[in-house]
Design a protein around this motif. Sequence first.
Motif, PDB file in Angstrom:
ATOM      1  N   ARG A  29       0.946  -1.211   0.136  1.00  0.00           N
ATOM      2  CA  ARG A  29      -0.207   0.006  -0.017  1.00  0.00           C
ATOM      3  C   ARG A  29       1.045   1.332  -0.126  1.00  0.00           C
ATOM      4  N   ARG A  30       1.951   1.364   0.815  1.00  0.00           N
ATOM      5  CA  ARG A  30       2.951   2.385   0.873  1.00  0.00           C
ATOM      6  C   ARG A  30       3.658   2.681  -0.736  1.00  0.00           C
ATOM      7  N   ALA A  31       3.666   1.500  -1.281  1.00  0.00           N
ATOM      8  CA  ALA A  31       4.308   1.510  -2.695  1.00  0.00           C
ATOM      9  C   ALA A  31       3.211   1.893  -3.892  1.00  0.00           C
ATOM     10  N   GLY A  32       1.938   2.219  -3.338  1.00  0.00           N
ATOM     11  CA  GLY A  32       0.828   2.293  -4.254  1.00  0.00           C
ATOM     12  C   GLY A  32       0.194   1.337  -5.001  1.00  0.00           C
ATOM     13  N   VAL A  33       0.607   0.220  -4.526  1.00  0.00           N
ATOM     14  CA  VAL A  33      -0.243  -0.838  -5.199  1.00  0.00           C
ATOM     15  C   VAL A  33      -1.651  -1.201  -4.769  1.00  0.00           C
ATOM     16  N   SER A  34      -2.536  -1.096  -5.671  1.00  0.00           N
ATOM     17  CA  SER A  34      -3.808  -0.898  -5.432  1.00  0.00           C
ATOM     18  C   SER A  34      -4.851  -2.174  -5.443  1.00  0.00           C
ATOM     19  N   VAL A  35      -3.975  -3.218  -5.795  1.00  0.00           N
ATOM     20  CA  VAL A  35      -4.657  -4.356  -5.934  1.00  0.00           C
ATOM     21  C   VAL A  35      -5.788  -5.013  -4.741  1.00  0.00           C
ATOM     22  N   PRO A  36      -6.857  -5.490  -5.002  1.00  0.00           N
ATOM     23  CA  PRO A  36      -7.676  -5.732  -4.177  1.00  0.00           C
ATOM     24  C   PRO A  36      -7.135  -6.988  -3.213  1.00  0.00           C
ATOM     25  N   VAL A  37      -7.059  -6.832  -1.961  1.00  0.00           N
ATOM     26  CA  VAL A  37      -6.623  -7.796  -1.139  1.00  0.00           C
ATOM     27  C   VAL A  37      -7.889  -8.265  -0.160  1.00  0.00           C
ATOM     28  N   LEU A  38      -7.888  -9.620   0.018  1.00  0.00           N
ATOM     29  CA  LEU A  38      -8.959 -10.023   0.998  1.00  0.00           C
ATOM     30  C   LEU A  38      -8.104 -11.090   1.908  1.00  0.00           C
ATOM     31  N   VAL A  39      -7.794 -10.619   3.144  1.00  0.00           N
ATOM     32  CA  VAL A  39      -7.056 -11.327   4.207  1.00  0.00           C
ATOM     33  C   VAL A  39      -7.730 -12.556   4.533  1.00  0.00           C
ATOM     34  N   LEU A  40      -7.325 -13.720   4.411  1.00  0.00           N
ATOM     35  CA  LEU A  40      -7.903 -15.058   5.109  1.00  0.00           C
ATOM     36  C   LEU A  40      -7.015 -15.621   5.888  1.00  0.00           C
ATOM     37  N   THR A  41      -7.398 -15.527   7.193  1.00  0.00           N
ATOM     38  CA  THR A  41      -6.469 -15.718   8.409  1.00  0.00           C
ATOM     39  C   THR A  41      -7.217 -16.182   9.492  1.00  0.00           C
ATOM     40  N   ALA A  42      -6.604 -17.102  10.444  1.00  0.00           N
ATOM     41  CA  ALA A  42      -7.006 -17.630  11.632  1.00  0.00           C
ATOM     42  C   ALA A  42      -6.915 -16.485  12.881  1.00  0.00           C
ATOM     43  N   ARG A  43      -6.391 -15.458  12.487  1.00  0.00           N
ATOM     44  CA  ARG A  43      -6.351 -14.481  13.815  1.00  0.00           C
ATOM     45  C   ARG A  43      -7.799 -13.539  13.421  1.00  0.00           C
ATOM     46  N   ASP A  44      -8.607 -14.031  14.787  1.00  0.00           N
ATOM     47  CA  ASP A  44      -9.973 -13.680  14.546  1.00  0.00           C
ATOM     48  C   ASP A  44     -10.358 -12.698  15.605  1.00  0.00           C
ATOM     49  N   ALA A  45      -9.332 -12.180  16.408  1.00  0.00           N
ATOM     50  CA  ALA A  45      -9.478 -11.067  17.540  1.00  0.00           C
ATOM     51  C   ALA A  45      -9.887  -9.733  16.781  1.00  0.00           C
ATOM     52  N   PRO A  97      -9.219  -6.408  17.353  1.00  0.00           N
ATOM     53  CA  PRO A  97      -8.020  -5.655  16.985  1.00  0.00           C
ATOM     54  C   PRO A  97      -7.427  -6.113  15.987  1.00  0.00           C
ATOM     55  N   ASP A  98      -7.151  -7.407  15.469  1.00  0.00           N
ATOM     56  CA  ASP A  98      -6.421  -7.780  14.342  1.00  0.00           C
ATOM     57  C   ASP A  98      -7.398  -7.455  13.233  1.00  0.00           C
ATOM     58  N   ARG A  99      -8.482  -7.535  13.206  1.00  0.00           N
ATOM     59  CA  ARG A  99      -9.313  -7.156  11.983  1.00  0.00           C
ATOM     60  C   ARG A  99      -9.539  -5.743  11.757  1.00  0.00           C
ATOM     61  N   ILE A 120      -4.981  -0.803   7.473  1.00  0.00           N
ATOM     62  CA  ILE A 120      -4.027  -0.632   6.589  1.00  0.00           C
ATOM     63  C   ILE A 120      -4.200  -1.047   5.263  1.00  0.00           C
ATOM     64  N   GLY A 121      -5.128  -1.301   4.929  1.00  0.00           N
ATOM     65  CA  GLY A 121      -5.329  -1.425   3.503  1.00  0.00           C
ATOM     66  C   GLY A 121      -6.045  -2.780   2.946  1.00  0.00           C
ATOM     67  N   ALA A 122      -6.463  -3.889   3.884  1.00  0.00           N
ATOM     68  CA  ALA A 122      -7.319  -4.732   3.334  1.00  0.00           C
ATOM     69  C   ALA A 122      -8.498  -4.341   2.846  1.00  0.00           C
ATOM     70  N   ASP A 123      -9.010  -4.943   1.890  1.00  0.00           N
ATOM     71  CA  ASP A 123     -10.388  -4.840   1.284  1.00  0.00           C
ATOM     72  C   ASP A 123     -11.359  -5.644   1.996  1.00  0.00           C
ATOM     73  N   ASP A 124     -11.006  -6.802   2.287  1.00  0.00           N
ATOM     74  CA  ASP A 124     -11.986  -7.598   2.971  1.00  0.00           C
ATOM     75  C   ASP A 124     -11.033  -8.578   4.003  1.00  0.00           C
ATOM     76  N   TYR A 125     -11.646  -9.103   5.109  1.00  0.00           N
ATOM     77  CA  TYR A 125     -11.314  -9.767   6.140  1.00  0.00           C
ATOM     78  C   TYR A 125     -12.085 -10.906   6.567  1.00  0.00           C
ATOM     79  N   VAL A 126     -11.535 -12.155   6.268  1.00  0.00           N
ATOM     80  CA  VAL A 126     -12.154 -13.290   6.557  1.00  0.00           C
ATOM     81  C   VAL A 126     -11.311 -14.352   7.273  1.00  0.00           C
ATOM     82  N   ILE A 127     -12.336 -14.936   8.169  1.00  0.00           N
ATOM     83  CA  ILE A 127     -11.636 -16.032   9.252  1.00  0.00           C
ATOM     84  C   ILE A 127     -11.646 -17.190   8.770  1.00  0.00           C
ATOM     85  N   LYS A 128     -10.612 -18.134   8.834  1.00  0.00           N
ATOM     86  CA  LYS A 128     -10.511 -19.429   8.520  1.00  0.00           C
ATOM     87  C   LYS A 128     -11.252 -20.238   9.554  1.00  0.00           C
ATOM     88  N   PRO A 129     -12.091 -21.435   9.012  1.00  0.00           N
ATOM     89  CA  PRO A 129     -11.990 -21.785   7.726  1.00  0.00           C
ATOM     90  C   PRO A 129     -13.270 -20.914   6.822  1.00  0.00           C
TER      91      PRO A 129
END
Length: 223
Positions: free
Chosen positions: A67-83, A85-87, A93-102
């Motif tokens: 994001r600091r480099a100006g890359v605008s590609v849509p980013v979907l975060v897929l993670t086990a971090r479900d707290a 504050p993490d979301r 910081i620039g995620a377009d979507d945030y999804v919890i595994k599974p």
Amino acid sequence: MHILLVEDDLLLGDGLRAGLRQLGFQVDWVRDGQAAENELRTQPYAAAVLDLGLPLKDGIDVLTAIRRAGVSVPVLVLTARDAVPDRIKGLDIGADDYVIKPVDLHELAARLRALVRRAHGQPQECLAAQDVILDPAAHSVLQKGENVILSTREFDLLHAFMLNVDRVLSREQLEQHLYSWGQEVESNAIEVHIHNLRRKLGNALIHTVRGVGYILLRESQKP
């Protein structure tokens, strides 16, 4: 639709890549954060699925850097971090979507299609131009209400044009949309697919811009 999958878990990554390919995506897969950042800085992906707990470089750091480099590609975060504050941090910081595994594979595909539509200024699920309607979820094409049978490559190519309606796309851009790593690209592949689309949908839809590329016009007229 050409996407980058960033996942270090071999079993999960292999399953996601295979499943998304079956749902019509072209998928490149990397397994560490440094490779992910390099790819996202240099390749024009339609979207990225990004895990956070990665070797070499954490996913949060990858997202911050691109994001600091100006890359605008849509980013979907897929993670086990479900707290919560993490979301919040991921979205801030620039995620377009945030999804919890599974995650259900079809839901993941739907979220990716939505991200790509919004990135191209296309709010509706179905894309329309002239007398053609393309439904990415159903993988169907209608012209004047009649179903048109397209090959996978023809459908993907038409999808690329309709996401970028009224914009000229170069042959290289179209190849990047249609093919993932390791897939052999014939020198005249794009021209062949466009010829087939014109044969099935008519010559008024896609025009050649000599020396530049091709354009699909929303309204039927010469470019």
